[in-house]
Design a protein around this motif. Structure first.
Motif: not given
Lengths: 110, 114
Positions: B50-63, B75-81
């Motif tokens: 909602q604002i710089v330096n702040d973010f929240q998980k949605g429904d499928i944030a794992e990995g 930016p979004l990083t898709v990890t090996s997890a």
């Protein structure tokens, strides 16, 4: 949990009227929005209902009934270019977050 | 022209590799979002800010992981997890329209894991 139900597919004839229904079960419901997505493209905003009733935008109208947790998108004078997927989205968390249904694929036939 | 730019449009990755998807907006919107789209499953929310330096998980944030150091960038990083990362990823920002939080989407990034 949060969920929105829409029909998976609808087929209609060019020039006809079609209605795409959406029922929702979401906590903190704020309003219902509709988006259109052509194959391979980005979703684009069509309409929003924050209050009960009908909103009209050209050939598209959208309706909301909060007491029934139900809304619909009405497309009139269908054109071939209306063939696309349509998503209803429930705005929650004070309107900051939008949760989408699985989408309805509309096929318009000549 | 104002809008959202996502890159790359297509990305191939080997299993076990992290990959970062770029999202830049010049709409001066405070809120930004990442959604994942799989066939027949609609749009699922990964993260939002909602604002710089702040973010929240949605429904499928794992990995997945995100950062919001600048208003214009999310930016979004898709990890090996992430167990099944092959999908179409959509970034969006939100502006106000008659009380509605209207999302403007980028053209998407299609990630394929080989």
């Amino acid at each position: 949990g949060q969920s929105l139900e829409q029909p998976s597919e609808v087929t209609a004839v060019e020039g006809a009227i079609v209605q795409i229904n959406c029922t929702y079960q979401t906590s903190g419901f704020y309003g219902l929005s509709w988006y259109q997505q052509h194959d391979g493209g980005a979703p684009t905003f069509l309409s929003y209902n924050g209050l009960d009733g009908l909103e009209e935008t050209g050939r598209f109208s959208s309706f909301l009934s909060r007491s029934d947790s139900y809304g619909y998108l009405l497309l009139q004078e269908l054109q071939m270019k209306d063939s696309a997927s349509y998503f209803c989205g429930s705005q929650v968390t004070g309107g900051f977050k939008t949760i989408f249904g699985a989408g309805t694929r509309l096929f318009v036939k000549a | 022209d104002g809008g959202i730019t996502q890159s790359p449009k297509y990305l191939f990755r080997k299993e076990g590799q992290n990959v970062t998807l770029s999202c830049e907006q010049n709409l001066n919107h405070d809120a930004m979002y990442w959604y994942r789209q799989d066939p027949g499953q609609g749009l699922r929310l990964i993260y939002y800010s909602q604002i710089v330096n702040d973010f929240q998980k949605g429904d499928i944030a794992e990995g997945y992981s995100v950062s919001r150091e600048k208003k214009e960038s999310f930016p979004l990083t898709v990890t090996s997890a992430q167990k099944n990362p092959t999908a179409f990823y959509l970034c969006a920002s939100a502006g106000q329209y008659s009380g509605a939080n209207v999302l403007t989407f980028g053209a998407g990034s299609r990630l394929t894991v080989l």
